[in-house]
Design an enzyme around this catalytic site. Structure first.
Site, short mmCIF file in Angstrom:
data_model
loop_
_atom_site.label_atom_id
_atom_site.label_comp_id
_atom_site.label_asym_id
_atom_site.label_seq_id
_atom_site.Cartn_x
_atom_site.Cartn_y
_atom_site.Cartn_z
N HIS A 1 0.80 -1.23 0.00
CA HIS A 1 0.00 0.00 0.00
C HIS A 1 0.82 1.27 0.00
O HIS A 1 0.25 2.36 0.01
CB HIS A 1 -0.92 0.04 1.22
CG HIS A 1 -2.11 -0.85 1.11
ND1 HIS A 1 -3.30 -0.43 0.58
CD2 HIS A 1 -2.28 -2.13 1.44
CE1 HIS A 1 -4.17 -1.42 0.60
NE2 HIS A 1 -3.57 -2.48 1.12
N LYS B 1 -8.93 14.18 3.81
CA LYS B 1 -8.08 12.99 3.83
C LYS B 1 -7.16 13.15 5.03
O LYS B 1 -7.11 14.23 5.63
CB LYS B 1 -7.27 12.85 2.53
CG LYS B 1 -6.59 14.16 2.12
CD LYS B 1 -5.80 14.03 0.82
CE LYS B 1 -6.62 14.00 -0.42
NZ LYS B 1 -6.60 12.73 -1.10
N ARG B 2 -6.42 12.10 5.41
CA ARG B 2 -5.46 12.26 6.49
C ARG B 2 -4.50 13.41 6.19
O ARG B 2 -4.16 13.67 5.04
CB ARG B 2 -4.68 10.95 6.71
CG ARG B 2 -5.51 9.86 7.36
CD ARG B 2 -5.99 10.23 8.76
NE ARG B 2 -4.88 10.38 9.68
CZ ARG B 2 -4.44 9.42 10.49
NH1 ARG B 2 -5.04 8.25 10.51
NH2 ARG B 2 -3.41 9.65 11.29
N LYS C 1 0.56 14.67 0.99
CA LYS C 1 -0.75 14.97 0.42
C LYS C 1 -0.91 16.46 0.13
O LYS C 1 -1.85 16.89 -0.54
CB LYS C 1 -1.86 14.48 1.34
CG LYS C 1 -1.94 12.94 1.42
CD LYS C 1 -3.02 12.49 2.40
CE LYS C 1 -3.09 11.00 2.61
NZ LYS C 1 -3.88 10.28 1.58
N THR D 1 -8.44 6.54 -2.67
CA THR D 1 -9.80 6.12 -2.97
C THR D 1 -10.75 7.29 -2.78
O THR D 1 -11.83 7.29 -3.36
CB THR D 1 -10.25 4.95 -2.07
OG1 THR D 1 -9.93 5.27 -0.72
CG2 THR D 1 -9.57 3.66 -2.48
N LYS E 1 -14.30 8.45 -4.85
CA LYS E 1 -15.60 8.78 -4.26
C LYS E 1 -16.11 10.12 -4.79
O LYS E 1 -17.29 10.27 -5.11
CB LYS E 1 -15.49 8.86 -2.73
CG LYS E 1 -15.04 7.57 -2.06
CD LYS E 1 -14.68 7.82 -0.59
CE LYS E 1 -13.87 6.68 -0.02
NZ LYS E 1 -13.20 7.05 1.25
#
Ligand SMILES: *Cc1c(COP(=O)(O)O)cnc(C)c1O
Length: 817
Positions: free
Chosen positions: A362, A552-553, A558, A660, A664
């Site tokens: 992952h 998101k985290r 990110k 993911t 969505k």
């Protein structure tokens, strides 16, 4: 079972009476005054009863068919709430709405009473839960296995702009969804030593002596497939002391000692570890991993023996999927059971192991590739360390045959790193599996070409890709009733289990009436979110603005910080030119930072500071608002994502394995602004380059830029808007009373080389945002693009993903109807 007389498990007629009966008898509560939590619980128990009946029927069909089963091992599951998922998947929505109304409640209000099951950190756990839903729906015989943590991921509160963590005691009031199976306890051993002995035939064998034991209790959560004909089981283990309340200890006067060991045992399933914490070396985490693995393998082998065949047929009956390296100790545990307890020869056992296991990687973040100090592992699991060393020895012989004399290569590939004496769990997983997959095409390519090229050369064909997916039931049907109704009214209901059918919407992108209805659905969702934000934070947001969302985290890769730089720049432009031709915008950002992740927490503080300043500035008030959404979790995602116009997926290329969240949003008609990273690439190919805003360096360019010695200072000096934004943040414009608050963030950028290349992508990001603004000012064109996003998302269904796993990795056929 007779096929004709299908029993009616749903029994809508008696639902109202059942709810009242449960409130009274199980919950021991009064019906009056009508408390919503009690009635939620009563409804939940009534649904659970119906589901259990269905599940018993499913179990029978498994045993009837003797089919191969998959066991999905994961330290994390992130199911969120269950009630509405059960109700929609069982097709009971109308009946439940009516029953709730008869009792004086709205069904949605009752649903809001449920606490999320937050037994995961984010993407990895949520993926596991989407796969459970799809396995149940696609009738793939299998089970999820995990840990029933007493405390899930912490609750996030924002206090004075900072994140604070609160324990998430999600089962304090019990949970109707968890079925304790007190009759199936297993012993799990720890510590002690490995002891050699000769069996009666004089063969040298090993056994695990003087171990401590902990009991593992299975707790089942049933997962109904869509249409309600099939139910999958998620079995989560809870730790219990093997002594319990020991009368013997008590009589010997060591009451506190006995309790101490009880507490020590039960600690194992106490709390989920947050991501990005330095967990390596944390013994409790290793014990959690082994606890999951040992109890699960016991259960699998019990079931295998019950069904008849011997161990030679084990891989024909059992597939075990390792969700990341966290359960990789399973490779050593299965070897231990086969060799030490079932007395198989090493080679035969090893062949069974490899054909049974498959491993999903992952992440390529080096800090997340799991390793354990060999001496720690050997102390907690003495026999397993011996077995790993033997696997390693035999593996390195293979390497030596392929590359004679190449000691450097052997050291690089070794399972136990000879230099650091650490066990590389990814190497153990690769060597012990028949398939290794990444979770998006780019990620799988990077695994093969950059991270594990020598393993790929050694094992041609072992590395493969399965691009992640999401369940359309939760993420569209259930989370977005307005849009689902519209879609179904035009193309019928089959898209819910055959997501490619959404392509039938494509021609409707050119139909002005349909576009009007599409916008109306989006607006309804934006109003719903505005009410939620008002309720949670007291802040009003305007549904007639562009909703720009990044949830998101919190992680540096990110790049929430890049989002902030865009916000600050937009703020500056609006202050300078109040008539600027851009649509009014509401920027929503949410996500939890790991409690020990200094930089991520500082970035949250920066977002709240920018929000305070911008929202208080009357000059830009109607043009720009910034909201930090506290406590991002599945139930919040279900409200936020359907309301988004713009989805921010802006990680440094090469660093997000798949994502993911990106799927969505696009499924719900948001347009993506993003980098060529993870599954964004495949989303772009699916929705079309003209229906997505792509910017920034590619993964290859990121690598080259870093290799060439990137100089952020030169970039900043050449870009006045970037320099201004950084300067404001660095000088305390947003936190005048604490001007140095964000110095560490700026230092990271300007002094330590800007590893995540925020400054390198800044200008491209702003240009992409200019294109966003231009398109949004043309609502017809924007809506058409939005429809084309949804219509082209069929590939990203988790149904497609689990069917790929079943065919290419598990070698399992879905059961027939
Ligand atoms: C989908 C989801 C994630 C993963 O989001 P990414 O944007 O892919 O990182 C994390 N948390 C929750 C609650 C989710 O629903």
């Amino acid at each position: 079972m007779a096929k004709s007389a299908a029993p009616d498990f749903h029994q809508i007629e008696s639902l109202g009476e059942d709810i009242k009966r449960y409130v009274l008898s199980i919950l021991g509560n009064d019906l009056y005054p009508p408390d919503p939590f009690r009635y939620y619980s009563g409804l939940a128990y009534a649904i659970r009863e119906r589901l259990i009946k269905m599940w018993l029927a499913t179990q029978a069909s498994y045993y009837d068919s003797m089919s191969k089963r998959v066991y999905y091992l994961s330290m994390e599951f992130l199911p969120g709430r269950f009630l509405m998922n059960y109700i929609t998947n069982m097709g009971m929505e109308d009946g439940c709405r009516q029953a709730a109304a008869d009792l004086g409640f709205g069904l949605d209000d009752l649903a809001e009473e449920e606490r999320d099951a937050g037994l995961g950190n984010g993407g990895l756990g949520r993926l596991a839960s989407c796969y459970m839903d799809s396995m149940a729906t696609q009738r793939i015989p299998g089970y999820g296995y995990g840990i029933l943590y007493d405390y899930g991921l912490f609750h996030q509160r924002i206090v004075n702009g900072w994140q604070e963590e609160e324990a998430d005691n999600w089962r304090r009031h019990g949970s109707p969804w968890v079925i304790d199976r007190v009759e199936h306890l297993y012993e799990v051993k720890f510590y002690g030593r490995s002891e050699a002995y000769n069996d009666p035939q004089g063969v040298l064998r090993y056994r695990w002596a003087e171990a401590d034991t902990v009991m593992a209790m299975p707790c089942d959560i049933l997962i109904p497939g869509h249409g309600g004909k099939h139910v999958t089981n998620m079995r989560l283990w809870a730790a219990a002391s093997s002594t319990g309340f020991s009368l013997r200890d008590f009589n010997q006067g060591d009451f506190l000692g006995a309790m101490q060991s009880k507490i020590h045992s039960e600690n194992i399933s106490k709390v989920l570890y947050p991501n990005d914490e330095p967990i390596q070396g944390k013994e409790l985490r290793l014990r959690q991993q082994y606890f999951l693995v040992a109890a699960t393998l016991r259960d699998i082998i019990r079931r295998h023996k019950k069904s008849g065949p011997g161990f030679a047929e084990f891989p024909d009956q059992v597939a075990i999927q390792l969700n990341d390296t966290h359960p990789t100790i399973a490779v050593a545990e299965l070897m231990r059971i086969l060799v030490d307890e079932e007395f198989l020869g090493w080679d035969e056992a090893w062949d069974i192991c490899r054909r049974t296991f498959a491993y999903t990687n992952h992440t390529v973040l080096p800090e997340a590739l799991e390793t354990w100090p060999a001496d720690l592992l050997g102390r907690v699991l003495p026999r397993h360390l011996e077995i790993i060393a033997e696997i390693d020895r035999r593996f390195l012989l293979e390497v030596a045959v392929a590359h004679p004399g190449d000691q450097v290569r052997q050291n690089r590939l070794a399972i136990i790193d000879p230099a650091s004496r650490r066990v590389r769990m990814a190497h153990l997983a690769i060597v012990g599996s028949h398939k290794v997959n990444g979770v998006a095409r780019l990620h799988s390519d990077i695994l093969r070409e950059k991270v594990f090229p020598e393993f790929d050369a050694l094992y041609p064909g072992k590395f493969t890709n399965v691009t992640n997916g999401i369940t359309p039931r939760r993420w569209l049907l259930q989370a977005n009733p307005a849009l689902s109704r519209l879609i179904t009214s035009r193309i019928g209901p089959d898209w819910t289990t055959d997501l490619d059918r959404l392509a039938e919407l494509l021609p409707l992108a050119d139909d002005p009436d349909f576009r009007k209805d599409w916008r109306a659905a989006k607006r309804e969702n934006k109003k719903r979110l505005a009410r939620y934000v008002l309720r949670k934070s007291g802040m009003g947001i305007n549904p007639d603005t562009l909703f720009d969302v990044q949830v998101k985290r919190m992680h540096e890769y990110k790049r929430q910080f890049l989002n902030v730089l865009h916000v600050v720049t937009l703020y500056n432009r609006l202050r300078r030119d109040p008539a600027l031709a851009v649509p009014p915008r509401t920027v929503l950002i949410g996500g939890k930072a790991a409690p020990g992740y200094f930089m991520a927490k500082r970035i949250i503080r920066l977002i709240t500071a920018v929000a305070e300043t911008v929202n208080a500035d009357d000059a830009v008030r109607s043009r720009l608002r910034v909201v930090f959404l506290p406590n991002y979790c599945v139930s919040q995602a279900e409200k936020v994502i359907p309301a988004a116009d713009l989805s921010q997926q802006i990680s440094t290329a090469g660093m997000e394995a798949s994502g993911t969240g990106n799927m969505k949003f696009a499924l719900n008609g948001a347009l993506t602004i993003g980098t060529l990273d993870g599954a964004n690439i495949e989303i772009m190919e699916a929705v079309g380059r003209e229906n997505i805003f792509i910017f920034g360096l590619t993964a290859k360019e990121v690598e080259a830029t870093r290799a060439a010695g990137y100089d952020p200072g030169r970039r900043v000096a050449a870009d006045a808007e970037l320099a201004e934004a950084l300067d404001m943040i660095g000088r305390g414009y947003f936190t005048p009373s604490e001007p140095d608050l964000f110095t560490p963030i700026l230092d990271n950028l300007l002094r330590h080389g800007d590893y995540y290349l925020v400054t390198a992508d800044y200008r491209a990001c702003l240009e992409a945002q200019d294109a966003v603004n231009a398109l949004y000012l043309d609502p017809e064109a924007w809506t058409a693009a939005s429809i084309r996003n949804t219509a082209n998302m069929g590939f990203f269904s988790s149904d497609r993903a689990v069917l790929e796993y079943a065919k290419n990795i598990w070698n399992i056929e879905p059961l027939g109807e």
